[in-house]
Design an enzyme around this catalytic site. Structure first.
Site, PDB file in Angstrom:
ATOM      1  N   GLU A 159       0.823  -1.216   0.000  1.00  0.00           N
ATOM      2  CA  GLU A 159       0.000   0.000   0.000  1.00  0.00           C
ATOM      3  C   GLU A 159       0.855   1.262   0.000  1.00  0.00           C
ATOM      4  O   GLU A 159       0.420   2.309  -0.451  1.00  0.00           O
ATOM      5  CB  GLU A 159      -0.936   0.023   1.221  1.00  0.00           C
ATOM      6  CG  GLU A 159      -2.224  -0.730   0.972  1.00  0.00           C
ATOM      7  CD  GLU A 159      -3.314  -0.461   2.016  1.00  0.00           C
ATOM      8  OE1 GLU A 159      -4.400  -1.031   1.849  1.00  0.00           O
ATOM      9  OE2 GLU A 159      -3.097   0.298   2.979  1.00  0.00           O
TER      10      GLU A 159
ATOM     11  N   HIS B 185       8.106 -26.876  -1.893  1.00  0.00           N
ATOM     12  CA  HIS B 185       7.489 -28.007  -2.578  1.00  0.00           C
ATOM     13  C   HIS B 185       6.324 -27.555  -3.443  1.00  0.00           C
ATOM     14  O   HIS B 185       5.479 -28.349  -3.827  1.00  0.00           O
ATOM     15  CB  HIS B 185       7.035 -29.047  -1.548  1.00  0.00           C
ATOM     16  CG  HIS B 185       8.193 -29.630  -0.793  1.00  0.00           C
ATOM     17  ND1 HIS B 185       8.717 -30.870  -1.052  1.00  0.00           N
ATOM     18  CD2 HIS B 185       8.959 -29.094   0.190  1.00  0.00           C
ATOM     19  CE1 HIS B 185       9.747 -31.095  -0.257  1.00  0.00           C
ATOM     20  NE2 HIS B 185       9.917 -30.026   0.511  1.00  0.00           N
TER      21      HIS B 185
ATOM     22  N   LYS C 181     -13.902  -0.134  -3.660  1.00  0.00           N
ATOM     23  CA  LYS C 181     -14.940   0.274  -2.700  1.00  0.00           C
ATOM     24  C   LYS C 181     -16.095   0.948  -3.426  1.00  0.00           C
ATOM     25  O   LYS C 181     -17.258   0.680  -3.134  1.00  0.00           O
ATOM     26  CB  LYS C 181     -14.355   1.254  -1.673  1.00  0.00           C
ATOM     27  CG  LYS C 181     -13.456   0.618  -0.638  1.00  0.00           C
ATOM     28  CD  LYS C 181     -13.137   1.621   0.445  1.00  0.00           C
ATOM     29  CE  LYS C 181     -12.043   1.130   1.372  1.00  0.00           C
ATOM     30  NZ  LYS C 181     -11.511   2.176   2.228  1.00  0.00           N
TER      31      LYS C 181
HETATM   32  O1  PA5 Z   1      -3.527   0.993   5.961  1.00  0.00           O
HETATM   33  C1  PA5 Z   1      -4.636   1.439   5.806  1.00  0.00           C
HETATM   34  O2  PA5 Z   1      -4.892   2.652   5.939  1.00  0.00           O
HETATM   35  C2  PA5 Z   1      -5.796   0.525   5.470  1.00  0.00           C
HETATM   36  O3  PA5 Z   1      -5.371  -0.777   5.314  1.00  0.00           O
HETATM   37  C3  PA5 Z   1      -6.842   0.577   6.567  1.00  0.00           C
HETATM   38  O4  PA5 Z   1      -6.250   0.188   7.777  1.00  0.00           O
HETATM   39  C4  PA5 Z   1      -8.008  -0.359   6.236  1.00  0.00           C
HETATM   40  O5  PA5 Z   1      -8.560  -0.015   4.983  1.00  0.00           O
HETATM   41  C5  PA5 Z   1      -9.084  -0.271   7.308  1.00  0.00           C
HETATM   42  O6  PA5 Z   1      -9.571   1.034   7.411  1.00  0.00           O
HETATM   43  P1  PA5 Z   1     -10.403   1.468   8.676  1.00  0.00           P
HETATM   44  O7  PA5 Z   1      -9.530   1.376   9.859  1.00  0.00           O
HETATM   45  O8  PA5 Z   1     -10.823   2.888   8.392  1.00  0.00           O
HETATM   46  O9  PA5 Z   1     -11.592   0.545   8.783  1.00  0.00           O
END
Ligand code: PA5
Length: 452
Positions: free
Chosen positions: A285, A306, A427
């Site tokens: 990310e 394996h 989303k």
């Molecule tokens: O690293 C990030 O920002 C994301 O992976 C969020 O943690 C994830 O989308 C969950 O978001 P939230 O905490 O708003 O539910």
């Protein structure tokens, strides 16, 4: 002495020279991070978090747990992405794999809200039926679909089983300090809550309340976790030039510049699989944007030798490999370190007589070294990261190590490591396809595409 050691023995001279050439750049980016003068500086609250907030928060969490007026033997963690992976990395590494089936002074942990699987939610409810649960729902925004749906279902379950008042005491929320849907619910329902700092993004949040609350509820040593992390931040604050954090960042950046497109994080212990999952999210990310970045992949050895081992040895040569291991990852039972040796047998039909009397870990180490050399010989630049002991302290150090390396490596790549604009695309489509008001036009377009 720093907790994370790098072994570069099996890297070629060209990669090492390229990494050396990048060192000055890495030092500058680390300085910018420390001075909050970097791209995305408003999300660098994770830097040195244990010292500036974490230790005080940890005490507050311990006080909350001490004063809890319910009994619990199951901690149900609801969250997705950065709101759950760090916690899971620690629990998978340190708790018994069959926690529910063996005698333990620690509660059982279960996870929900990290997928949209009906079966898994049904199974969680069946588990809750057999236990005294406490729910820790973790969501910074409070509007993420997966944990939102799970929390609706599981809090309804608690209210039906325990009544509204006790259900409220069996819920603790970790969310934004001021705003967001979950914060509003906390105010309306009177749930106990902890705040996720504004300046810490999900994937950098394991050392905040996001990880500390569930891990403390599970009676893991959260203070040691912070101490380990703090050791890395302190080292980097003092002198950073030759620190392994920068070396790891420059080595992977050099591999990327040489045309590699994948980094495999390989471990020799299945209990580290979720550390690798957490690392995948952190780097994926943070760096995977603007058409750039090493794709972070994970393998668990020797299991995957394996299956994907063939590809790693002889497939397309587009990856660099990092081996992650702990010198001592033996479990302790009643304070005593456990170990196993291969027993001697009268029959030697399996051809394994040479292993008789040998420790399992010794064989595993040989497999790791042998694999590293084989992969290096097969044209895969292979480096290793090693920590001394698999415990809370060193996991904390590892989190701080990777977070710092990711910040520097992302900056060297020229991206903002703290945003994740690409996550929105799915989303939007999910909202449209499930009929969220305001998404009608997109829904019509998607339906049309799906029909053809
Ligand atoms: O690293 C990030 O920002 C994301 O992976 C969020 O943690 C994830 O989308 C969950 O978001 P939230 O905490 O708003 O539910």
């Amino acid at each position: 002495m720093t907790a994370v050691k790098i072994n570069e023995k099996f890297l070629d001279a060209e990669l090492i020279a390229s990494a050396n050439a990048l060192q000055g750049d890495a030092v500058e980016h680390l300085a910018a991070l420390k001075n909050k003068d970097c791209n995305g500086a408003e999300f660098t609250g994770w830097w040195d978090y244990p010292q500036h907030s974490g230790f005080a928060l940890e005490q507050e969490i311990q006080n909350y747990i001490r004063d809890l007026d319910i009994n619990y033997d199951l901690v149900l963690v609801i969250g997705i992405g950065g709101s759950y992976l760090g916690t899971r990395a620690v629990t998978e590494a340190l708790l018994h794999s069959y926690q529910g089936l063996v005698k333990s002074h620690q509660p059982l942990v279960a996870f929900a809200g990290h997928h949209i699987s009906e079966t898994q939610l049904i199974e969680v409810i069946e588990l809750m039926d057999k236990r005294l649960p406490i729910i820790n729902v973790i969501s910074k925004s409070g509007t993420t679909t997966e944990p939102g749906v799970a929390f609706r279902i599981l809090r309804t379950y608690l209210e039906t089983r325990f009544g509204k008042e006790e259900a409220t005491r069996r819920i603790v929320c970790t969310t934004d300090g001021k705003s967001g849907a979950l914060r509003q619910l906390v105010q309306e329902e009177g749930y106990k809550s902890f705040s996720i700092p504004d300046d810490v993004g999900g994937r950098f949040s394991v050392l905040t309340a996001v990880g500390l609350v569930p891990l403390a509820l599970l009676k893991l040593d959260t203070k040691a976790l912070l101490e380990g992390a703090s050791s890395i931040f302190q080292e980097l604050s003092r002198s950073s030039k030759d620190h392994p954090v920068l070396r790891y960042a420059t080595l992977r950046s050099a591999a990327y510049e040489q045309g590699k497109s994948v980094e495999i994080m390989a471990t020799n212990n299945p209990k580290l699989a979720y550390i690798v999952e957490w690392w995948k999210q952190l780097f994926g990310e943070s760096e995977g944007k603007e058409g750039k970045g090493l794709f972070p992949a994970g393998l668990v050895y020797t299991t995957d030798l394996h299956s994907l081992g063939q590809y790693v040895q002889e497939g397309k040569r587009n990856f660099v490999e990092t081996f992650l291991s702990f010198e001592n990852d033996r479990p302790r039972r009643n304070g005593v370190e456990q170990q196993l040796r291969v027993p001697a047998m009268a029959q030697k039909l399996d051809g394994l007589g040479h292993l008789e009397g040998r420790l399992i870990n010794e064989i595993n180490d040989a497999a790791m070294s042998g694999t590293m050399i084989a992969h290096a010989d097969g044209g895969v630049p292979s480096l290793a990261l090693k920590l001394p002991v698999l415990d809370e302290y060193h996991l904390g150090a590892l989190f701080a190590f990777f977070e710092s390396a990711c910040a520097v490596s992302g900056a060297m790549l020229g991206v903002n490591p703290y945003d994740q604009p690409g996550v929105e695309a799915y989303k939007k489509n999910l909202f449209a396809l499930t009929g969220k008001p305001g998404t009608e036009a997109l829904r019509a377009k998607l339906k049309e595409r799906m029909a053809h």
